[in-house]
Scaffold this motif. Structure first.
Motif, PDB file in Angstrom:
ATOM      1  N   GLY A 346       0.571  -1.401  -0.073  1.00  0.00           N
ATOM      2  CA  GLY A 346      -0.261   0.261   0.048  1.00  0.00           C
ATOM      3  C   GLY A 346       0.982   0.767   0.027  1.00  0.00           C
ATOM      4  N   ARG A 347       2.554   1.240  -0.088  1.00  0.00           N
ATOM      5  CA  ARG A 347       2.909   2.374  -0.606  1.00  0.00           C
ATOM      6  C   ARG A 347       2.766   3.380  -1.157  1.00  0.00           C
ATOM      7  NH1 ARG A 347       8.844   1.567   1.876  1.00  0.00           N
ATOM      8  NH2 ARG A 347       8.312   3.636   1.579  1.00  0.00           N
ATOM      9  N   ALA A 348       2.271   4.306  -1.396  1.00  0.00           N
ATOM     10  CA  ALA A 348       1.943   5.465  -2.596  1.00  0.00           C
ATOM     11  C   ALA A 348       2.929   6.781  -2.669  1.00  0.00           C
ATOM     12  CB  ALA A 348       0.638   6.698  -1.860  1.00  0.00           C
ATOM     13  N   ASP A 349       3.991   6.409  -1.747  1.00  0.00           N
ATOM     14  CA  ASP A 349       4.962   7.401  -2.302  1.00  0.00           C
ATOM     15  C   ASP A 349       5.918   6.453  -3.598  1.00  0.00           C
ATOM     16  OD1 ASP A 349       6.400   5.057  -1.964  1.00  0.00           O
ATOM     17  OD2 ASP A 349       7.476   5.662   0.450  1.00  0.00           O
ATOM     18  N   GLU A 350       7.761   7.048  -4.332  1.00  0.00           N
ATOM     19  CA  GLU A 350       8.006   7.077  -5.063  1.00  0.00           C
ATOM     20  C   GLU A 350       8.597   5.296  -5.368  1.00  0.00           C
ATOM     21  OE1 GLU A 350       8.246   9.231  -3.569  1.00  0.00           O
ATOM     22  OE2 GLU A 350       8.487  11.349  -4.841  1.00  0.00           O
ATOM     23  N   ILE A 351       8.972   5.127  -3.620  1.00  0.00           N
ATOM     24  CA  ILE A 351       9.061   3.453  -3.995  1.00  0.00           C
ATOM     25  C   ILE A 351       8.002   2.937  -4.283  1.00  0.00           C
ATOM     26  CG2 ILE A 351      10.072   1.683  -2.522  1.00  0.00           C
ATOM     27  CD1 ILE A 351      11.518   3.680  -1.365  1.00  0.00           C
ATOM     28  N   GLY A 352       6.569   2.710  -4.169  1.00  0.00           N
ATOM     29  CA  GLY A 352       6.108   2.734  -4.816  1.00  0.00           C
ATOM     30  C   GLY A 352       5.548   2.314  -5.529  1.00  0.00           C
ATOM     31  N   GLY A 353       5.275   3.173  -6.715  1.00  0.00           N
ATOM     32  CA  GLY A 353       5.229   3.852  -7.639  1.00  0.00           C
ATOM     33  C   GLY A 353       6.463   2.438  -9.091  1.00  0.00           C
ATOM     34  N   LEU A 354       7.893   2.953  -8.189  1.00  0.00           N
ATOM     35  CA  LEU A 354       8.444   1.605  -8.618  1.00  0.00           C
ATOM     36  C   LEU A 354       8.736   0.398  -8.293  1.00  0.00           C
ATOM     37  CD1 LEU A 354      11.793   1.429  -9.710  1.00  0.00           C
ATOM     38  CD2 LEU A 354      12.742   1.408  -7.641  1.00  0.00           C
ATOM     39  N   ILE A 355       7.981  -0.182  -7.374  1.00  0.00           N
ATOM     40  CA  ILE A 355       7.419  -1.479  -7.472  1.00  0.00           C
ATOM     41  C   ILE A 355       5.754  -1.939  -8.330  1.00  0.00           C
ATOM     42  CG2 ILE A 355       6.370  -2.850  -5.326  1.00  0.00           C
ATOM     43  CD1 ILE A 355       7.847  -1.900  -3.351  1.00  0.00           C
ATOM     44  N   HIS A 356       5.431  -0.906  -8.180  1.00  0.00           N
ATOM     45  CA  HIS A 356       4.201  -1.087  -9.759  1.00  0.00           C
ATOM     46  C   HIS A 356       4.878  -0.941 -10.398  1.00  0.00           C
ATOM     47  CE1 HIS A 356       0.468  -0.174 -10.499  1.00  0.00           C
ATOM     48  NE2 HIS A 356       0.870   0.048 -11.650  1.00  0.00           N
ATOM     49  N   SER A 357       5.447  -0.422 -11.023  1.00  0.00           N
ATOM     50  CA  SER A 357       6.089  -0.376 -12.256  1.00  0.00           C
ATOM     51  C   SER A 357       6.773  -1.478 -12.807  1.00  0.00           C
ATOM     52  CB  SER A 357       7.138   0.759 -12.820  1.00  0.00           C
ATOM     53  OG  SER A 357       5.973   1.959 -12.553  1.00  0.00           O
ATOM     54  N   TYR A 358       7.324  -2.039 -11.158  1.00  0.00           N
ATOM     55  CA  TYR A 358       8.260  -3.621 -11.301  1.00  0.00           C
ATOM     56  C   TYR A 358       6.846  -4.435 -11.880  1.00  0.00           C
ATOM     57  CZ  TYR A 358      10.582  -7.499 -10.352  1.00  0.00           C
ATOM     58  OH  TYR A 358      11.450  -8.683 -10.399  1.00  0.00           O
ATOM     59  N   ASN A 359       6.091  -4.513 -11.069  1.00  0.00           N
ATOM     60  CA  ASN A 359       4.933  -5.683 -11.325  1.00  0.00           C
ATOM     61  C   ASN A 359       4.995  -5.607 -12.773  1.00  0.00           C
ATOM     62  OD1 ASN A 359       5.707  -6.507  -8.590  1.00  0.00           O
ATOM     63  ND2 ASN A 359       4.062  -5.187  -7.738  1.00  0.00           N
ATOM     64  N   LEU A 360       4.411  -4.533 -13.109  1.00  0.00           N
ATOM     65  CA  LEU A 360       3.650  -4.576 -14.388  1.00  0.00           C
ATOM     66  C   LEU A 360       4.914  -5.096 -15.612  1.00  0.00           C
ATOM     67  CD1 LEU A 360       1.121  -3.138 -15.901  1.00  0.00           C
ATOM     68  CD2 LEU A 360       1.951  -0.831 -16.041  1.00  0.00           C
ATOM     69  N   MET A 361       6.192  -4.408 -14.995  1.00  0.00           N
ATOM     70  CA  MET A 361       7.051  -4.925 -16.349  1.00  0.00           C
ATOM     71  C   MET A 361       6.904  -6.386 -16.444  1.00  0.00           C
ATOM     72  SD  MET A 361      10.950  -4.382 -16.904  1.00  0.00           S
ATOM     73  CE  MET A 361      10.775  -5.298 -15.913  1.00  0.00           C
ATOM     74  N   VAL A 362       6.950  -6.771 -15.293  1.00  0.00           N
ATOM     75  CA  VAL A 362       7.168  -8.577 -15.122  1.00  0.00           C
ATOM     76  C   VAL A 362       5.696  -9.285 -15.956  1.00  0.00           C
ATOM     77  CG1 VAL A 362       7.253 -10.437 -13.960  1.00  0.00           C
ATOM     78  CG2 VAL A 362       8.778  -8.564 -13.334  1.00  0.00           C
ATOM     79  N   THR A 363       4.747  -8.645 -15.095  1.00  0.00           N
ATOM     80  CA  THR A 363       3.654  -9.733 -15.918  1.00  0.00           C
ATOM     81  C   THR A 363       3.463  -9.455 -17.320  1.00  0.00           C
ATOM     82  OG1 THR A 363       2.301  -8.647 -13.972  1.00  0.00           O
ATOM     83  CG2 THR A 363       1.131  -8.579 -15.988  1.00  0.00           C
ATOM     84  N   ARG A 364       3.579  -7.723 -17.658  1.00  0.00           N
ATOM     85  CA  ARG A 364       3.635  -7.744 -19.507  1.00  0.00           C
ATOM     86  C   ARG A 364       4.330  -8.370 -20.021  1.00  0.00           C
ATOM     87  NH1 ARG A 364       2.406  -1.198 -20.090  1.00  0.00           N
ATOM     88  NH2 ARG A 364       0.057  -1.453 -19.174  1.00  0.00           N
ATOM     89  N   LEU A 365       6.069  -8.692 -19.434  1.00  0.00           N
ATOM     90  CA  LEU A 365       6.573  -9.479 -20.009  1.00  0.00           C
ATOM     91  C   LEU A 365       6.469 -10.909 -20.131  1.00  0.00           C
ATOM     92  CD1 LEU A 365      10.192  -7.911 -18.976  1.00  0.00           C
ATOM     93  CD2 LEU A 365       9.437  -8.601 -21.363  1.00  0.00           C
ATOM     94  N   SER A 366       6.096 -11.567 -19.168  1.00  0.00           N
ATOM     95  CA  SER A 366       5.549 -12.338 -18.843  1.00  0.00           C
ATOM     96  C   SER A 366       4.262 -13.030 -19.989  1.00  0.00           C
ATOM     97  CB  SER A 366       4.903 -13.074 -17.977  1.00  0.00           C
ATOM     98  OG  SER A 366       4.092 -12.483 -17.047  1.00  0.00           O
ATOM     99  N   HIS A 367       2.879 -12.395 -20.130  1.00  0.00           N
ATOM    100  CA  HIS A 367       2.271 -12.202 -21.017  1.00  0.00           C
ATOM    101  C   HIS A 367       2.703 -12.128 -22.669  1.00  0.00           C
ATOM    102  CE1 HIS A 367      -0.785 -10.509 -17.847  1.00  0.00           C
ATOM    103  NE2 HIS A 367      -0.344 -11.863 -18.060  1.00  0.00           N
ATOM    104  N   MET A 368       3.422 -11.565 -22.560  1.00  0.00           N
ATOM    105  CA  MET A 368       4.321 -11.632 -24.241  1.00  0.00           C
ATOM    106  C   MET A 368       5.026 -12.425 -24.474  1.00  0.00           C
ATOM    107  SD  MET A 368       5.408  -7.276 -24.632  1.00  0.00           S
ATOM    108  CE  MET A 368       5.458  -7.556 -25.983  1.00  0.00           C
ATOM    109  N   ILE A 369       5.818 -13.445 -23.522  1.00  0.00           N
ATOM    110  CA  ILE A 369       6.496 -14.412 -23.753  1.00  0.00           C
ATOM    111  C   ILE A 369       6.107 -15.153 -24.042  1.00  0.00           C
ATOM    112  CG2 ILE A 369       8.472 -15.432 -22.630  1.00  0.00           C
ATOM    113  CD1 ILE A 369       9.926 -13.242 -21.355  1.00  0.00           C
ATOM    114  N   GLU A 370       4.932 -15.621 -22.925  1.00  0.00           N
ATOM    115  CA  GLU A 370       3.792 -16.364 -23.500  1.00  0.00           C
ATOM    116  C   GLU A 370       3.504 -16.188 -24.937  1.00  0.00           C
ATOM    117  OE1 GLU A 370       1.508 -16.338 -20.649  1.00  0.00           O
ATOM    118  OE2 GLU A 370       2.830 -16.866 -19.070  1.00  0.00           O
ATOM    119  N   ARG A 371       3.042 -15.328 -25.448  1.00  0.00           N
ATOM    120  CA  ARG A 371       1.867 -15.556 -26.438  1.00  0.00           C
ATOM    121  C   ARG A 371       3.081 -15.875 -27.488  1.00  0.00           C
ATOM    122  NH1 ARG A 371      -0.182  -9.977 -26.790  1.00  0.00           N
ATOM    123  NH2 ARG A 371      -0.903 -10.467 -29.235  1.00  0.00           N
ATOM    124  N   VAL A 372       4.482 -14.642 -27.693  1.00  0.00           N
ATOM    125  CA  VAL A 372       5.161 -15.651 -28.410  1.00  0.00           C
ATOM    126  C   VAL A 372       6.216 -17.122 -28.625  1.00  0.00           C
ATOM    127  CG1 VAL A 372       7.838 -15.665 -28.525  1.00  0.00           C
ATOM    128  CG2 VAL A 372       6.056 -13.082 -28.273  1.00  0.00           C
TER     129      VAL A 372
END
Length: 623
Positions: A346-372
């Motif tokens: 539940g962090r709303a600061d810059e570190i929370g944004g960094l964690i959110h961006s990391y999780n989003l990147m991992v999710t998108r990469l995993s989905h794209m790799i699965e599709r490939v």
């Protein structure tokens, strides 16, 4: 090389900053306060001594008037000329002098109530004595015995002399004698005698006793001969001792002197009327007691503040380091092919944004790799007849490829899709993939190379290619930027989000033939401005006022605003672009919005003018 712990570095820097701040503030405040207190005490002592000096001079000047009356009296001057053995003349003049004294004193009895006695003595050996309120006539020989000493100590020019003496032993130390020489009846005569007034020190002592110098302070008076006038206890000290010598040699200056084994401060002032030196003394320990209290308080408060600040810095360091360590460990797992997610708590600061961006990147990469993988597996289904050995080898290669996945895999995947499109002769897919690859490469670059207007326009062009394929509608943007401004510096990813917001919100019912988007730029007054204008639905006045207020307040944490309409959300967002421009160029720059309901919106992007010289051969687009 051994790595340094970031938490230890933060803690060490906090410790250095806190200690330096406390030491500097404590030392400066202690030094300033001690100096101010010393000056204040010194000023207080000087004021007390000056006040006592003024009152003493005023008191003695009143008696000088009486002395002037006696020294200028014709009977007194005639008395100096009588013959030593003429009893009749002695009787006549002594009676006149006593009556004059009685009349003078009784006329202003309140002024001269501390008068001890008045006596007139001449060089012929005869004397007249008047004791206050009594015509007391004791043996004149007592006065005559001191005549020689009086003539020696009294100035020859007729000025007043204050002497620490008395004609009676019982009065010694409790009176002071005001004496002056008197000439004969003729003003050209030489000095023939002395008029002396003995003044009790009780009244003056009341003034001196009011000099408040604390429990260990005291006040005393020394004349120019080194004799102690006051207090009576000090009159027993030897004249011209070391303390008196220091007072006489100080020249009205404050000095420190060890008196009775104790370091003390002495403030001396010489009377402008008499030859007395009025001195106030206070113990240095007593003077420094408030300073010592300040020092102790500063140390205690400083240590308590240091402990609390170190504890807060420890907590602050942990709040920063712990999420970074989680992110570091998760990235290591991702490098191995294990998609590791991080709980943002539940962090709303810059570190929370960094964690959110990391999780989003991992999710998108995993989905794209699965599709490939699915696409590649589908392609190889036709090759199953080649044998189980070849299929197993391909699966092993796929598994090895999965373990080697990294952020650049996405670019390689897009290139693979492009190759398939070329093989299948699909120019639309090729165009879209190339545009998408350029946009992704441009978006994820984090190096600090300069971004120009040409780079941003190229990014917008790629975006328009994808958008036209998605909507299956042709739409052109009118770019009116002069060629001389194409190499002006901009912030990465600021132009395309504004164009995207226009398509999403300025044309809510779809793009029509009469719709228009125009991009222009100019330089004026040291500023570089880019204008993005549309003829969409615009914004109502109250919505425009609210948006402008948020732009002024930099309220980036609120839901992002859309350009050209009243809806919220969408795209990277207007506030995001505004704030990033300010972070690069400063608070004086950013976005401004003008809009009118039903007539469209104009967003102005303001940045500083580029001062570097243009280079020949610079490209229009960034690859």
């Amino acid at each position: 090389m051994k790595r340094k712990s970031l938490s230890r570095q933060i803690y060490a820097y906090f410790l250095i900053v806190i200690v330096l701040s406390l030491v500097s503030v404590g030392a400066v405040s202690y030094w300033q306060s001690s100096r101010a207190l010393d000056d204040q005490v010194k000023q207080y002592m000087e004021q007390m001594v000056d006040s006592a000096n003024y009152q003493t001079d005023s008191y003695l000047q009143a008696y000088e008037l009486l002395s002037n009356a006696f020294s200028s009296n014709s009977d007194v001057r005639a008395f100096m000329e009588i013959k030593p053995d003429d009893a009749y003349e002695y009787y006549v003049y002594s009676d006149k002098i006593k009556k004059f004294a009685l009349a003078s004193v009784e006329s202003i009895v309140t002024l001269y109530k501390q008068l001890n006695m008045i006596y007139v003595t001449g060089q012929h050996g005869r004397s007249v004595i008047y004791e206050n309120q009594n015509l007391f006539n004791f043996d004149p020989v007592l006065v005559q015995e001191k005549y020689t000493n009086l003539m020696k100590l009294t100035p020859s020019d007729g000025k007043i002399a204050l002497l620490n003496m008395s004609i009676r032993a019982v009065d010694k130390g409790s009176v002071v004698t005001m004496a002056r020489k008197v000439r004969g009846p003729s003003y050209g005569d030489e000095n023939r005698g002395v008029v002396a007034i003995e003044i009790k020190l009780d009244e003056l002592a009341k003034t001196w006793d009011r000099v408040n110098l604390g429990k260990e302070g005291f006040f005393f008076i020394v004349d120019d001969a080194g004799n102690y006038i006051y207090p009576r206890a000090m009159s027993q000290r030897n004249p011209q001792d070391e303390l008196a010598a220091r007072v006489l040699g100080s020249g009205n200056q404050t000095f420190l002197y060890k008196y009775n084994g104790e370091e003390r401060m002495f403030v001396s002032r010489k009377s402008g009327y008499s030859d007395w030196n009025l001195v106030a003394s206070m113990s240095v320990d007593e003077l420094r007691r408030p300073v010592n209290t300040i020092r102790t308080t500063t140390l205690v408060v400083g240590l308590a503040t240091l402990v609390i600040a170190l504890w807060l810095s420890f907590r602050f360091g942990r709040s920063i380091i712990a999420p970074i360590r989680w992110l570091k460990d998760s990235m290591r797992e991702t490098e191995k092919g294990n998609w590791q997610y991080i709980d943002g708590i539940g962090r709303a600061d810059e570190i929370g944004g960094l964690i959110h961006s990391y999780n989003l990147m991992v999710t998108r990469l995993s989905h794209m790799i699965e599709r490939v993988y699915e696409a590649e597996l589908e392609q190889h289904k036709n090759q199953l007849e080649l044998g189980e050995t070849k299929l197993e080898r391909q699966k092993a290669e796929f598994q090895a490829l999965q373990l080697q996945i990294n952020p650049h895999f996405l670019y390689n995947t897009l290139e693979t899709i492009n190759c398939y499109a070329i093989v299948q002769n699909s120019s639309e897919i090729t165009e879209m993939v190339e545009a998408m690859a350029f946009m992704l490469r441009y978006s994820v670059q984090t190096n600090l190379e300069e971004i120009t207007v040409a780079n941003e326009l190229n990014h917008v062009r790629n975006y328009m290619i994808i958008l036209q394929h998605r909507t299956e509608r042709e739409f052109e943007i009118d770019v009116a930027i002069p060629p001389s401004l194409l190499l002006e510096k901009m912030v990465r990813l600021t132009l395309q989000p504004l164009i995207e917001n226009i398509f999403q919100h300025a044309f809510p019912d779809g793009v029509e033939a009469h719709h228009m988007i125009r991009i222009d730029a100019r330089k004026e007054g040291g500023l570089f401005q880019v204008f993005i204008e549309d003829n969409g639905v615009g914004m109502p006045a109250e919505r425009l006022a609210e948006l402008r207020q948020k732009l002024e307040e930099n309220r980036l944490a609120e839901p992002e605003e859309a350009v050209g309409g009243s809806k919220r959300g969408g795209g990277i967002g207007l506030m995001n672009v505004h704030r990033r421009i300010q972070m690069v160029f400063g608070e004086a720059y950013g976005l401004s919005v003008d809009s009118e309901r039903g007539r469209g919106t104009c967003v102005t992007m303001t940045m500083p003018e580029t001062v570097r010289p243009r280079l020949r051969g610079e490209g229009w687009a960034e690859r």
